[in-house]
Design an enzyme around this catalytic site. Structure first.
Site, PDB file in Angstrom:
ATOM      1  N   TYR A 168       3.198  -0.073   8.720  1.00 33.98           N
ATOM      2  CA  TYR A 168       3.066   0.493   7.363  1.00 33.98           C
ATOM      3  C   TYR A 168       4.420   0.619   6.650  1.00 33.98           C
ATOM      4  CZ  TYR A 168       3.562   5.364   9.280  1.00 33.98           C
ATOM      5  OH  TYR A 168       3.965   6.508   9.898  1.00 33.98           O
ATOM      6  N   GLU A 169       4.310   0.816   5.341  1.00 35.01           N
ATOM      7  CA  GLU A 169       5.470   0.830   4.432  1.00 35.01           C
ATOM      8  C   GLU A 169       6.328  -0.428   4.604  1.00 35.01           C
ATOM      9  OE1 GLU A 169       7.201   4.459   3.268  1.00 35.01           O
ATOM     10  OE2 GLU A 169       5.538   5.635   4.043  1.00 35.01           O
TER      11      GLU A 169
END
Ligand code: CAA
Length: 380
Positions: free
Chosen positions: A363-364
């Protein structure tokens, strides 16, 4: 150059460590087992002032810097990676873009309660067809009189459902405008036409909540446009630059927690008539783990420090996130290895930590996207 943390940072570290060990550790296995997001964990972080660490006091924050924020996220990650994620998504992704791009009215209405921790924040960028390729978003916002009408769906959104305030990205212009075709909006929970989809059942970070945001003719007042029309993609990218410091810090904490458990276990586990920590095979593993953690921590603190100094930090944040997330995974994996068969059971926390670690590489911005960002800067 000074690598020694100041008294303020050390005191903050100690108080977050005390909070994490005293208040979070007792429930961490239960929240994982039952896939339960406990809002009171966030509320307590608010009472402690963690929800507004890097924001000015006039906006309800603690007036500290991004290094302090990274230290707090790291200490939460060491004990409860889910709590670290909730805080990181709230501060870096939910609140920061309002600080950076909001009007004074927006800051007063939305940022202050987020910084004070009375409201929870979230960030809606990802869609089913727009993950790493964020620019492929199809969620759209059409201007109609005094409001924008939002239609589309966001997926995997951290804190969604529980959060009160959402920074959401949508297309406001034609495809030819490329990155200038998007805008950012502040959307409040409870706005008619805004609902939530299915909750994800996840491998790890099961003490956090992720679900779809669904927009069906959802009218948002014009004054909730964040920044200018067409600035949305840039806002999302700059927000993620900062968010990656949070994930790097969470990853350092995850690695540190796994390392300490492995070290302590190795000292008391007896095989071949002596603790396994007396075996060079285990000693070398622990040495490599400690080295990787230190390198990751230095990269993370460096990126956080640069952000606090208003220096360019995007590449440093990508490097820190890449290194620290890969470290968290390697170290958690080795921690399970050192625990042997016990580490594979749910009786030992390293099993959960290994599951919690995985998402930090995804994620990110996946590790692959961090490498894109870094290599683009090298070859530009
Ligand atoms: N800061 C400011 N502007 C930036 C920027 C940055 N860091 N990165 C790119 N831009 C600008 C570029 O300058 C360019 O501007 P112009 O159009 O004016 O030239 C524009 O944005 C487009 O840039 P690119 O051409 O580089 O865009 P791209 O389509 O090739 O993609 C990318 C770039 C780096 C791959 C980007 O899409 C990206 O970061 N993808 C990953 C998305 C991501 O991290 N998603 C995570 C979602 S949030 C989450 O996971 C949390 C959760 O809740 C679960």
């Amino acid at each position: 150059m000074d690598f020694k943390l100041g008294e303020e940072h050390e005191m903050l570290r100690q108080s977050v460590r005390d909070f994490a060990e005293g208040e979070l550790a007792p429930g961490v296995a239960d929240r994982d087992e039952n896939e339960y997001f406990d809002r009171s964990v966030f509320d307590k972080m608010g009472e402690l002032g963690l929800t507004g660490i890097p924001f000015e006091e006039k906006y309800g924050g603690a007036g500290m810097d991004y290094l302090a924020y990274a230290i707090a996220v790291e200490e939460l990650g060491r004990v409860d990676p889910s709590a670290a994620d909730t805080l990181s998504a709230h501060v870096s992704l939910g609140a920061w873009p309002i600080l950076a791009f909001g009007t004074e009215e927006q800051k007063s209405k939305y940022l202050i309660p987020l910084a004070e921790g009375t409201k929870l924040g979230a960030f809606g960028l990802t869609e089913a067809g727009a993950g790493s390729d964020a620019i492929a978003m199809t969620c759209k916002a059409d201007l109609d009189g005094e409001s924008y009408v939002l239609n589309g769906r966001k997926i995997f959104i951290t804190n969604a459902g529980a959060a009160d305030t959402y920074v959401v990205f949508a297309r406001t212009g034609p495809k030819e405008l490329r990155s200038k075709a998007f805008s950012a909006f502040i959307v409040e929970k409870g706005t008619p036409g805004f609902s939530f989809g299915k909750f994800e059942k996840k491998m790890g970070l099961r003490g956090t909540q992720n679900c779809d945001l669904v927009f069906e003719d959802c009218r948002i007042p014009k004054e909730n446009l964040l920044g200018k029309e067409g600035e949305g993609f840039k806002i999302s990218m700059q927000t993620l630059d900062g968010g990656r410091i949070g994930i790097a810090a969470q990853s350092v904490g995850i690695a540190q927690g796994a390392f300490e458990l492995a070290r302590d276990y190795a000292k008391q586990r007896v095989q071949f008539g002596k603790p396994i920590s007396a075996l060079q095979a285990i000693q070398f593993k622990l040495a490599d783990m400690a080295l990787e953690i230190k390198a990751s921590r230095l990269l993370t603190y460096n990126a956080a420090w640069k952000k606090s100094q208003n220096m360019d930090f995007g590449i440093d944040a990508a490097m820190a996130k890449l290194k620290a997330s890969e470290t968290a995974n390697k170290v958690a994996n080795q921690a399970v290895q050192i625990h042997g068969g016990y580490g594979y059971t749910r009786e030992y926390p390293v099993e959960r930590i290994m599951r919690d670690a995985k998402i930090t590489e995804i994620y990110e911005g996946t590790s692959e996207i961090q490498r894109v960002v870094i290599s683009n800067s090298i070859l530009r």
